[in-house]
Design a protein around this motif. Structure first.
Motif, mmCIF file in Angstrom:
data_model
loop_
_atom_site.group_PDB
_atom_site.id
_atom_site.type_symbol
_atom_site.label_atom_id
_atom_site.label_comp_id
_atom_site.label_asym_id
_atom_site.label_seq_id
_atom_site.Cartn_x
_atom_site.Cartn_y
_atom_site.Cartn_z
ATOM 1 N N TYR A 9 0.828 -1.204 0.000
ATOM 2 C CA TYR A 9 0.000 0.000 0.000
ATOM 3 C C TYR A 9 0.868 1.263 0.000
ATOM 4 O O TYR A 9 0.551 2.249 -0.651
ATOM 5 N N HIS A 24 -1.262 -2.318 -6.329
ATOM 6 C CA HIS A 24 -1.521 -1.069 -5.629
ATOM 7 C C HIS A 24 -0.591 0.024 -6.160
ATOM 8 O O HIS A 24 0.606 -0.210 -6.341
ATOM 9 N N CYS A 27 1.483 5.127 -2.035
ATOM 10 C CA CYS A 27 1.148 6.399 -1.386
ATOM 11 C C CYS A 27 2.077 7.515 -1.846
ATOM 12 O O CYS A 27 3.165 7.270 -2.354
ATOM 13 N N ASP A 83 -4.293 7.825 1.587
ATOM 14 C CA ASP A 83 -3.945 7.132 0.345
ATOM 15 C C ASP A 83 -4.178 5.626 0.448
ATOM 16 O O ASP A 83 -4.585 4.990 -0.538
ATOM 17 N N GLN A 87 -6.922 3.438 -1.875
ATOM 18 C CA GLN A 87 -6.598 2.227 -2.633
ATOM 19 C C GLN A 87 -7.560 1.089 -2.330
ATOM 20 O O GLN A 87 -7.844 0.257 -3.190
ATOM 21 N N ARG A 91 -11.487 2.300 -7.558
ATOM 22 C CA ARG A 91 -11.318 3.418 -8.476
ATOM 23 C C ARG A 91 -12.584 4.275 -8.502
ATOM 24 O O ARG A 91 -13.405 4.190 -9.406
ATOM 25 N N ASP A 96 -8.911 8.893 -5.658
ATOM 26 C CA ASP A 96 -7.628 8.272 -5.927
ATOM 27 C C ASP A 96 -6.618 8.730 -4.880
ATOM 28 O O ASP A 96 -6.804 9.765 -4.229
ATOM 29 N N PRO A 97 -5.523 7.978 -4.687
ATOM 30 C CA PRO A 97 -4.487 8.446 -3.769
ATOM 31 C C PRO A 97 -4.027 9.854 -4.138
ATOM 32 O O PRO A 97 -3.865 10.184 -5.307
#
Length: 216
Positions: A9, A24, A27, A83, A87, A91, A96-97
């Motif tokens: 992540y 993924h 971040c 972030d 994830q 979507r 989004d992040p």
């Protein structure tokens, strides 16, 4: 629970044992957490819906159900938590992040529903050392959704995280996971224990799972 998955992540990538179809993105700040600690939260872990990454049921947290849930707390920044949550939310346009969530609002109210889907509800489960303990889960209660048995790779991932974070042995971790709603009656504790002791995760099969009808 598992530090290797948390690293995916943070820095991007595919978690060990997961499907390579969806990696993924990571971040804005990929640094590891300043510290990580084993914690126990009020509420229940259960398995429901169908994971596109792992197949089988996903793990959800119901903070209002009876019981306790062993967890792994990581000291993250606001943008890192935002972030990671983005994830897991999928979507969704505008999610989004890269966009900070209103975490002070969650701390004030204890809960914030950002959408109807899985992992789109933020929860403040208490505090530790003066810092809020935040997580995300589904908006529904554990008794309000059909349960679904998790896949072997997913159980192994959770179990190795429990062992690493809480110092449990394989039998204790297996007994806990096999007793969770969704896994209970589908996975035998001995089969989960064998998964945790195996060097690789076998495919889910009738030899490893008992399969009574699913449901509440």
């Amino acid at each position: 629970m598992h530090l290797e998955r948390l690293a995916c992540y943070l820095a991007g990538g595919v978690p060990p044992g997961a499907s390579p179809s969806r990696a993924h993105p990571g971040c804005r700040d990929p640094r590891p957490p300043e510290r990580s600690e084993a914690v126990t939260l009020p509420g229940t872990l259960y398995f429901a819906t169908e994971s596109a990454v792992w197949t089988g049921g996903r793990a959800f947290y119901d903070p209002n159900a009876p019981g306790e849930t062993p967890a792994h707390a990581h000291l993250l920044t606001v943008d890192q938590f935002s972030d990671i949550a983005a994830q897991e939310m999928g979507r969704v346009p505008g999610r989004d992040p890269g966009v900070d969530l209103d975490l002070p609002g969650v701390v004030r109210t204890g809960r914030a529903r950002l959408g109807p889907g899985r992992y789109e509800t933020l929860v403040c489960a208490g505090s530790r050392d003066g810092l809020p303990v935040l997580t995300f889960t589904a908006p529904w209660r554990s008794v309000s959704v059909p349960w679904n048995a998790p896949a072997a790779a997913y159980l192994r991932h959770l179990g190795t995280g429990l062992i690493a974070a809480h110092g449990w042995d394989a039998a204790t971790a297996a007994g806990y996971l096999a007793s969770r709603p969704g896994a209970r009656g589908h996975w035998d504790p001995a089969a989960v224990r064998d998964l945790l002791r195996a060097p690789e995760v076998p495919a889910v099969s009738a030899d490893l799972r008992r399969s009574p009808p699913r449901g509440l």
